[in-house]
Scaffold this motif. Structure first.
Motif, PDB file in Angstrom:
ATOM      1  N   GLY A 163     -14.000   5.100  -7.568  1.00  0.00           N
ATOM      2  CA  GLY A 163     -13.033   5.345  -8.638  1.00  0.00           C
ATOM      3  C   GLY A 163     -12.077   4.179  -8.743  1.00  0.00           C
ATOM      4  N   CYS A 164     -11.534   3.990  -9.943  1.00  0.00           N
ATOM      5  CA  CYS A 164     -10.570   2.895 -10.103  1.00  0.00           C
ATOM      6  C   CYS A 164      -9.621   3.177 -11.261  1.00  0.00           C
ATOM      7  CB  CYS A 164     -11.289   1.563 -10.320  1.00  0.00           C
ATOM      8  SG  CYS A 164     -12.295   1.524 -11.795  1.00  0.00           S
ATOM      9  N   GLY A 216     -12.191  11.445   4.694  1.00  0.00           N
ATOM     10  CA  GLY A 216     -12.878  10.158   4.797  1.00  0.00           C
ATOM     11  C   GLY A 216     -12.684   9.256   3.577  1.00  0.00           C
ATOM     12  N   TYR A 217     -12.048   9.763   2.527  1.00  0.00           N
ATOM     13  CA  TYR A 217     -11.802   8.952   1.339  1.00  0.00           C
ATOM     14  C   TYR A 217     -10.434   8.286   1.456  1.00  0.00           C
ATOM     15  CZ  TYR A 217     -15.675  11.092  -1.311  1.00  0.00           C
ATOM     16  OH  TYR A 217     -16.914  11.506  -1.758  1.00  0.00           O
ATOM     17  N   GLN A 218     -10.285   7.117   0.836  1.00  0.00           N
ATOM     18  CA  GLN A 218      -8.962   6.493   0.784  1.00  0.00           C
ATOM     19  C   GLN A 218      -8.682   5.943  -0.600  1.00  0.00           C
ATOM     20  OE1 GLN A 218      -8.433   2.695   2.710  1.00  0.00           O
ATOM     21  NE2 GLN A 218     -10.475   2.780   3.589  1.00  0.00           N
ATOM     22  N   ILE A 219      -7.398   5.845  -0.902  1.00  0.00           N
ATOM     23  CA  ILE A 219      -6.957   5.258  -2.165  1.00  0.00           C
ATOM     24  C   ILE A 219      -6.056   4.085  -1.793  1.00  0.00           C
ATOM     25  CG2 ILE A 219      -5.004   6.892  -2.426  1.00  0.00           C
ATOM     26  CD1 ILE A 219      -5.660   6.875  -5.490  1.00  0.00           C
ATOM     27  N   ARG A 220      -6.309   2.931  -2.417  1.00  0.00           N
ATOM     28  CA  ARG A 220      -5.624   1.711  -1.967  1.00  0.00           C
ATOM     29  C   ARG A 220      -5.650   0.665  -3.078  1.00  0.00           C
ATOM     30  NH1 ARG A 220      -9.726  -1.678  -1.554  1.00  0.00           N
ATOM     31  NH2 ARG A 220     -11.762  -0.982  -0.757  1.00  0.00           N
ATOM     32  N   GLU A 239       0.812  -1.215   0.000  1.00  0.00           N
ATOM     33  CA  GLU A 239       0.000   0.000   0.000  1.00  0.00           C
ATOM     34  C   GLU A 239       0.852   1.275   0.000  1.00  0.00           C
ATOM     35  OE1 GLU A 239      -3.134  -0.449   2.752  1.00  0.00           O
ATOM     36  OE2 GLU A 239      -4.259   1.146   1.752  1.00  0.00           O
ATOM     37  N   ASP A 240       2.052   1.183   0.609  1.00  0.00           N
ATOM     38  CA  ASP A 240       2.861   2.407   0.692  1.00  0.00           C
ATOM     39  C   ASP A 240       3.574   2.741  -0.623  1.00  0.00           C
ATOM     40  OD1 ASP A 240       4.853   0.536   0.749  1.00  0.00           O
ATOM     41  OD2 ASP A 240       5.625   1.073   2.737  1.00  0.00           O
ATOM     42  N   TRP A 241       3.322   1.976  -1.671  1.00  0.00           N
ATOM     43  CA  TRP A 241       3.822   2.380  -2.994  1.00  0.00           C
ATOM     44  C   TRP A 241       2.932   3.472  -3.591  1.00  0.00           C
ATOM     45  CZ3 TRP A 241       5.481  -2.740  -5.925  1.00  0.00           C
ATOM     46  CH2 TRP A 241       6.542  -3.314  -5.224  1.00  0.00           C
ATOM     47  N   ILE A 242       1.767   3.674  -3.010  1.00  0.00           N
ATOM     48  CA  ILE A 242       0.915   4.797  -3.432  1.00  0.00           C
ATOM     49  C   ILE A 242       1.427   6.028  -2.686  1.00  0.00           C
ATOM     50  CG2 ILE A 242      -1.421   5.757  -3.429  1.00  0.00           C
ATOM     51  CD1 ILE A 242      -2.473   2.853  -3.444  1.00  0.00           C
ATOM     52  N   ILE A 300      -5.880  -0.062  -8.548  1.00  0.00           N
ATOM     53  CA  ILE A 300      -6.167   0.739  -7.360  1.00  0.00           C
ATOM     54  C   ILE A 300      -7.615   1.224  -7.395  1.00  0.00           C
ATOM     55  CG2 ILE A 300      -3.790   1.470  -6.989  1.00  0.00           C
ATOM     56  CD1 ILE A 300      -4.495   4.189  -8.154  1.00  0.00           C
ATOM     57  N   VAL A 301      -8.120   1.519  -6.212  1.00  0.00           N
ATOM     58  CA  VAL A 301      -9.490   2.038  -6.105  1.00  0.00           C
ATOM     59  C   VAL A 301      -9.510   3.218  -5.139  1.00  0.00           C
ATOM     60  CG1 VAL A 301     -10.664  -0.148  -6.594  1.00  0.00           C
ATOM     61  CG2 VAL A 301     -10.063   0.415  -4.232  1.00  0.00           C
ATOM     62  N   VAL A 302     -10.513   4.083  -5.326  1.00  0.00           N
ATOM     63  CA  VAL A 302     -10.812   5.113  -4.332  1.00  0.00           C
ATOM     64  C   VAL A 302     -12.102   4.692  -3.649  1.00  0.00           C
ATOM     65  CG1 VAL A 302     -11.511   7.517  -3.960  1.00  0.00           C
ATOM     66  CG2 VAL A 302      -9.688   6.993  -5.591  1.00  0.00           C
ATOM     67  N   GLU A 303     -12.051   4.673  -2.314  1.00  0.00           N
ATOM     68  CA  GLU A 303     -13.233   4.337  -1.503  1.00  0.00           C
ATOM     69  C   GLU A 303     -13.712   5.623  -0.846  1.00  0.00           C
ATOM     70  OE1 GLU A 303     -12.580   0.875   1.022  1.00  0.00           O
ATOM     71  OE2 GLU A 303     -14.006   1.678   2.464  1.00  0.00           O
ATOM     72  N   ASN A 304     -15.022   5.878  -0.899  1.00  0.00           N
ATOM     73  CA  ASN A 304     -15.511   7.135  -0.294  1.00  0.00           C
ATOM     74  C   ASN A 304     -15.794   6.971   1.205  1.00  0.00           C
ATOM     75  OD1 ASN A 304     -18.042   5.978  -0.069  1.00  0.00           O
ATOM     76  ND2 ASN A 304     -19.035   7.311  -1.565  1.00  0.00           N
ATOM     77  N   ASP A 305     -16.297   8.020   1.802  1.00  0.00           N
ATOM     78  CA  ASP A 305     -16.520   8.012   3.254  1.00  0.00           C
ATOM     79  C   ASP A 305     -17.695   7.125   3.666  1.00  0.00           C
ATOM     80  OD1 ASP A 305     -18.302   9.672   1.995  1.00  0.00           O
ATOM     81  OD2 ASP A 305     -18.029  11.384   3.345  1.00  0.00           O
TER      82      ASP A 305
END
Ligand SMILES: CC(C)(COP(=O)(O)OP(=O)(O)OC[C@H]1O[C@@H](n2cnc3c(N)ncnc32)[C@H](O)[C@@H]1OP(=O)(O)O)[C@@H](O)C(=O)NCCC(=O)NCCS
Length: 176
Positions: A82-83, A21-25, A7-10, A71-76
């Motif tokens: 998003g992907c 509250g959003y994350q990208i992973r 994950e820390d490559w992002i 990768i994806v973006v997860e909302n709150d």
């Protein structure tokens, strides 16, 4: 559960610019139930995909080491909004160089215009640099050219495609 990639490559700089509250992973094997395929449907036809089929595809992608970075973006609300994909090609030219191919960028309609697309491209560029690619390339529709220019991309070649007639043959794996 092991992740598709660390994950820390992002880049942290991308994570901190997301809305609260959003994350990208990395894509997760449970994202079938968080709306991943519905986001992809913003882009093109996805088809009927059962959870089992999704899991099989996910496991295949995970086994193909050092190649797929989804990768994806997860909302709150815990939904995928998003992907994007980075597909890494190992070449002989450029001294066995690595080229990243950006694919399947999509943001849910209700979340467009919040810079999430830009964050996904920045994240995929960051991952590509981290793993040693000398460039990323992508193909896009004319109407998205300005978006990609805002992400730092420059128009430099003509993309061509050849769609084959009839339904595709059953998938064969060539690994001996
Ligand atoms: C294209 C797409 C990924 C953009 O994502 P987004 O999150 O809405 O865009 P962003 O908010 O990150 O936009 C970043 C910048 O690009 C601009 N932009 C975004 N889409 C644009 C477009 N189609 N045309 C012109 N400019 C655009 C934004 O106005 C913003 O500009 P600014 O920084 O000056 O304010 C998204 O609209 C989408 O999923 N579209 C449908 C699927 C698709 O076409 N995917 C791309 C396949 S190649």
């Amino acid at each position: 559960m092991t992740l598709l990639f660390p994950e820390d490559w992002i880049p942290q700089a991308v994570k901190t610019k997301l809305p609260d509250g959003y994350q990208i992973r990395p894509l997760d094997s449970n994202d079938y139930n968080r709306g991943f395929l519905q986001v992809l449907a913003v882009l093109t036809t996805v088809g009927e995909i059962s959870e089992r089929r999704f899991q099989e595809q996910y496991e295949y992608i995970k086994r193909a080491r050092d190649t797929y970075y989804l990768i994806v973006v997860e909302n709150d609300q815990g939904r995928i909004v998003g992907c994007g994909t980075l597909l890494v090609e190992r070449k002989f030219i450029h001294t066995c160089g690595l080229v990243g191919h950006i694919e399947d960028i999509a943001i849910a309609k209700s979340e467009q215009g919040k810079k999430l697309g830009l964050r996904i491209i920045d994240a995929l560029d960051g991952i590509a640099k981290e793993i040693g690619c000398y460039k990323n390339t992508l193909a896009c529709a004319e109407h998205n050219q300005i978006f990609y220019e805002k992400c730092g991309y420059k128009r430099n070649s003509l993309e061509m495609g050849h769609y084959f007639q009839g339904p595709p043959s059953p998938i064969r794996n060539a690994r001996i």
